[in-house]
Design a protein around this motif. Structure first.
Motif, mmCIF file in Angstrom:
data_model
loop_
_atom_site.group_PDB
_atom_site.id
_atom_site.type_symbol
_atom_site.label_atom_id
_atom_site.label_comp_id
_atom_site.label_asym_id
_atom_site.label_seq_id
_atom_site.Cartn_x
_atom_site.Cartn_y
_atom_site.Cartn_z
ATOM 1 N N ILE A 20 -22.132 30.101 73.774
ATOM 2 C CA ILE A 20 -22.313 29.627 74.955
ATOM 3 C C ILE A 20 -22.439 30.948 76.318
ATOM 4 N N SER A 21 -23.036 30.844 77.430
ATOM 5 C CA SER A 21 -22.803 32.200 77.862
ATOM 6 C C SER A 21 -21.667 32.532 78.466
ATOM 7 N N PRO A 22 -21.352 34.097 78.092
ATOM 8 C CA PRO A 22 -19.749 34.446 78.432
ATOM 9 C C PRO A 22 -20.201 34.258 79.982
ATOM 10 N N VAL A 23 -21.440 34.695 80.137
ATOM 11 C CA VAL A 23 -21.218 34.997 82.041
ATOM 12 C C VAL A 23 -20.749 33.509 82.657
ATOM 13 N N TYR A 24 -21.452 32.517 82.089
ATOM 14 C CA TYR A 24 -21.334 31.184 82.486
ATOM 15 C C TYR A 24 -19.587 30.779 82.667
ATOM 16 N N LEU A 25 -18.686 31.210 81.115
ATOM 17 C CA LEU A 25 -17.724 30.504 81.442
ATOM 18 C C LEU A 25 -16.707 31.626 82.741
ATOM 19 N N GLN A 26 -17.417 33.034 82.410
ATOM 20 C CA GLN A 26 -16.375 33.872 83.633
ATOM 21 C C GLN A 26 -16.822 33.651 84.935
ATOM 22 N N GLN A 27 -17.388 32.914 85.127
ATOM 23 C CA GLN A 27 -18.098 32.367 86.752
ATOM 24 C C GLN A 27 -16.938 31.077 86.211
ATOM 25 N N ALA A 28 -17.336 29.724 85.838
ATOM 26 C CA ALA A 28 -16.855 28.374 85.598
ATOM 27 C C ALA A 28 -15.852 28.270 85.850
ATOM 28 N N TYR A 29 -14.406 29.008 85.041
ATOM 29 C CA TYR A 29 -13.530 29.541 84.601
ATOM 30 C C TYR A 29 -12.381 30.377 84.808
ATOM 31 N N LYS A 30 -13.747 31.479 85.398
ATOM 32 C CA LYS A 30 -13.383 32.180 85.579
ATOM 33 C C LYS A 30 -11.946 33.164 84.602
ATOM 34 N N LEU A 31 -12.383 32.733 82.533
ATOM 35 C CA LEU A 31 -11.851 33.869 82.067
ATOM 36 C C LEU A 31 -12.474 34.990 82.235
ATOM 37 N N THR A 32 -11.569 36.027 82.058
ATOM 38 C CA THR A 32 -12.167 37.761 81.376
ATOM 39 C C THR A 32 -12.889 37.903 80.433
ATOM 40 N N VAL A 33 -13.577 38.577 80.498
ATOM 41 C CA VAL A 33 -14.142 38.434 79.322
ATOM 42 C C VAL A 33 -13.815 39.278 77.831
ATOM 43 N N THR A 34 -12.568 39.355 77.908
ATOM 44 C CA THR A 34 -12.193 39.178 76.342
ATOM 45 C C THR A 34 -11.533 37.836 76.223
ATOM 46 N N GLU A 35 -11.267 36.910 76.847
ATOM 47 C CA GLU A 35 -11.698 35.475 76.442
ATOM 48 C C GLU A 35 -13.238 34.689 76.209
ATOM 49 N N ALA A 36 -14.070 34.653 77.373
ATOM 50 C CA ALA A 36 -14.865 34.857 77.077
ATOM 51 C C ALA A 36 -16.050 35.439 74.975
ATOM 52 N N GLN A 37 -15.112 35.877 75.440
ATOM 53 C CA GLN A 37 -15.666 36.747 73.893
ATOM 54 C C GLN A 37 -14.795 35.721 72.436
ATOM 55 N N LEU A 38 -13.269 35.855 73.498
ATOM 56 C CA LEU A 38 -12.395 34.941 72.508
ATOM 57 C C LEU A 38 -13.212 33.398 72.196
ATOM 58 N N ALA A 39 -13.533 32.653 73.648
ATOM 59 C CA ALA A 39 -14.082 31.554 73.104
ATOM 60 C C ALA A 39 -15.530 31.365 72.348
ATOM 61 N N GLN A 40 -16.261 32.216 71.839
ATOM 62 C CA GLN A 40 -17.827 32.548 71.266
ATOM 63 C C GLN A 40 -17.239 32.444 69.730
ATOM 64 N N LEU A 41 -16.732 33.054 69.489
ATOM 65 C CA LEU A 41 -15.384 33.401 68.226
ATOM 66 C C LEU A 41 -14.915 31.660 68.142
ATOM 67 N N ILE A 42 -14.218 31.080 68.837
ATOM 68 C CA ILE A 42 -14.066 29.556 68.346
ATOM 69 C C ILE A 42 -14.458 28.739 68.260
ATOM 70 N N LEU A 43 -15.731 28.916 69.093
ATOM 71 C CA LEU A 43 -17.474 28.105 69.283
ATOM 72 C C LEU A 43 -17.908 28.134 67.297
ATOM 73 N N GLN A 44 -17.525 29.434 67.053
ATOM 74 C CA GLN A 44 -18.262 29.475 65.360
ATOM 75 C C GLN A 44 -17.314 29.079 64.772
ATOM 76 N N GLY A 45 -16.026 28.712 64.727
ATOM 77 C CA GLY A 45 -15.342 28.048 63.839
ATOM 78 C C GLY A 45 -14.290 28.768 63.166
ATOM 79 N N LEU A 46 -14.420 30.382 63.938
ATOM 80 C CA LEU A 46 -13.036 30.508 63.069
ATOM 81 C C LEU A 46 -11.947 30.300 63.413
ATOM 82 N N THR A 47 -10.925 30.027 62.499
ATOM 83 C CA THR A 47 -9.426 29.829 62.583
ATOM 84 C C THR A 47 -9.271 30.960 63.521
ATOM 85 N N ILE A 48 -7.509 31.063 64.147
ATOM 86 C CA ILE A 48 -6.909 32.261 64.612
ATOM 87 C C ILE A 48 -6.604 32.709 63.471
ATOM 88 N N ALA A 49 -6.415 32.728 62.305
ATOM 89 C CA ALA A 49 -6.110 33.897 61.103
ATOM 90 C C ALA A 49 -7.723 34.736 61.133
#
Length: 399
Positions: free
Chosen positions: A312-341
């Motif tokens: 998912i485009s990090p630029v879209y996440l930053q524009q549409a939901y006002k995520l920071t760069v870090t949060e957009a990267q973290l969202a991508q990892l969540i999308l990949q199915g990684l756990t918090i650990a």
């Protein structure tokens, strides 16, 4: 008026925008609500497809007569908008002065005289937004005020800029969905086109439908399969018992909305040959929902295989939901199915920090659990065969 922030009202408005994307008859109420909030006297929304005229519409917040007039000259209006915003990025918010400065020609020179409401009142555009600009398809929105009245405030412009990426996305959704409707596609064909890995279960918990993407996911991840009785079967016996218990409880209580807000609706299934578990997310369907092969599905299960990368485009996440760069990267990892650990180890960050960052993402996306956040990201994402390696996401510098 204080500076606009993305609060409860804005989130309700964003939800209304996406609702209107699926049902264009709701746009008038959305436009009227925005006008009232920013002190504009009128708003207009135009969508034009030169090849499929039945998809076209023009809607104003208050002036129904103007709807009819513009509809009769829709092609000409669309051509004027294309000329006016030629080369501009979708979602860019232009004031009337900016339009004149960029083009050397005023908005009125393109679209004609101000719209007359009656003999004494006429409207002039104060803000224009190109939403879709193509050779065939065009969409734009404008906000208007009465002639000689004050310009829209800085805060009003800021508010429109907050909504702008969502307005663009809404037009993209309308463009896609209306094509499906125009081609008379069914719900199932829509699911297939969206590449969603979805299973439908009936009230006997038998599989009534498996999307092609779900078939690929099950073939790639042996933690779960569909047995000869058309029921789900987990590879590990204890996980099979957990799955049966959850499905049984869901059948009894799954139509209660509060059940969706729990993390228990996301179930991981392990397999010894796989590093990451297959994730199952459960969504209840309306009891009077879509009928498939004379079976009434009561439950949809979305499958997420971390090894089938999605992006998912990090630029879209930053524009549409006002995520920071870090949060957009973290969202991508969540999308990949990684756990918090997993994320904590990958980014060399404490579990508490990751939990706090995920909480911030959920707050900004108006989701109430990690399972709900994952579903949202899946719906917004696309398959990405050459996705960035996870280590690159971990090592990327962030603000």
């Amino acid at each position: 008026m204080e500076s606009y922030k993305l609060g409860d009202y804005e989130h309700r408005m964003i939800a209304a925008i996406y609702d209107a994307a699926l049902n264009s008859t709701k746009w008038r109420a959305v436009l009227a609500d925005i006008c009232q909030h920013i002190d504009a006297d009128e708003a207009s929304l135009l969508f034009f497809d030169g090849q499929h005229m039945q998809r076209n519409f023009v809607i104003t917040a208050f002036n129904l007569d103007n709807d009819k007039f513009v509809a009769e000259h829709l092609k000409d209006e669309a051509e004027k908008i294309k000329l006016l915003f030629k080369g501009s990025p979708s979602g860019k918010v232009f004031t009337a002065n900016e339009i004149a400065a960029n083009t050397g020609i005023s908005y009125e020179d393109y679209v004609g005289e101000p719209t007359k409401i009656n003999e004494r009142k006429e409207l002039q555009v104060r803000v224009g937004i190109p939403l879709l600009l193509g050779e065939i398809i065009c969409a734009a929105m404008g906000f208007h005020c009465f002639h000689n009245s004050a310009a829209l405030s800085k805060n009003a412009i800021e508010f429109i800029e907050l909504l702008s990426p969502h307005l663009v996305r809404a037009m993209q959704i309308h463009n896609h969905i209306s094509v499906l409707i125009a081609e008379n596609n069914s719900l199932l064909e829509s699911i297939e086109r969206a590449n969603l890995a979805v299973l439908f279960l009936d009230t006997n918990l038998r599989i009534t439908y498996t999307s092609k993407e779900a078939q690929k996911t099950l073939a790639n991840h042996p933690a779960l399969k569909i047995n000869s009785h058309q029921r789900l079967q987990a590879f590990i016996h204890q996980e099979q018992l957990n799955l049966e218990t959850l499905l049984t409880e869901f059948l009894r209580h799954g139509f209660q909305a509060n059940l969706l807000a729990t993390d228990g609706i996301s179930l991981p299934l392990q397999h010894p040959d796989k590093t990451h578990p297959l994730k199952l997310c459960f969504i209840p369907l309306n009891k009077a929902g879509v009928i498939l092969n004379n079976d009434v599905p009561c439950l949809a299960i979305f499958l997420t295989d971390p090894e089938r990368k999605r992006f998912i485009s990090p630029v879209y996440l930053q524009q549409a939901y006002k995520l920071t760069v870090t949060e957009a990267q973290l969202a991508q990892l969540i999308l990949q199915g990684l756990t918090i650990a997993d994320i904590s180890a990958l980014r060399r960050t404490s579990l508490e920090t990751i939990r706090w960052q995920i909480k911030q993402i959920m707050q900004k996306t108006q989701t109430h659990s990690q399972a709900e956040l994952t579903r949202l990201l899946m719906l917004l994402s696309n398959d990405f065969n050459n996705s960035m390696p996870l280590n690159d996401l971990a090592d990327t510098s962030f603000q």
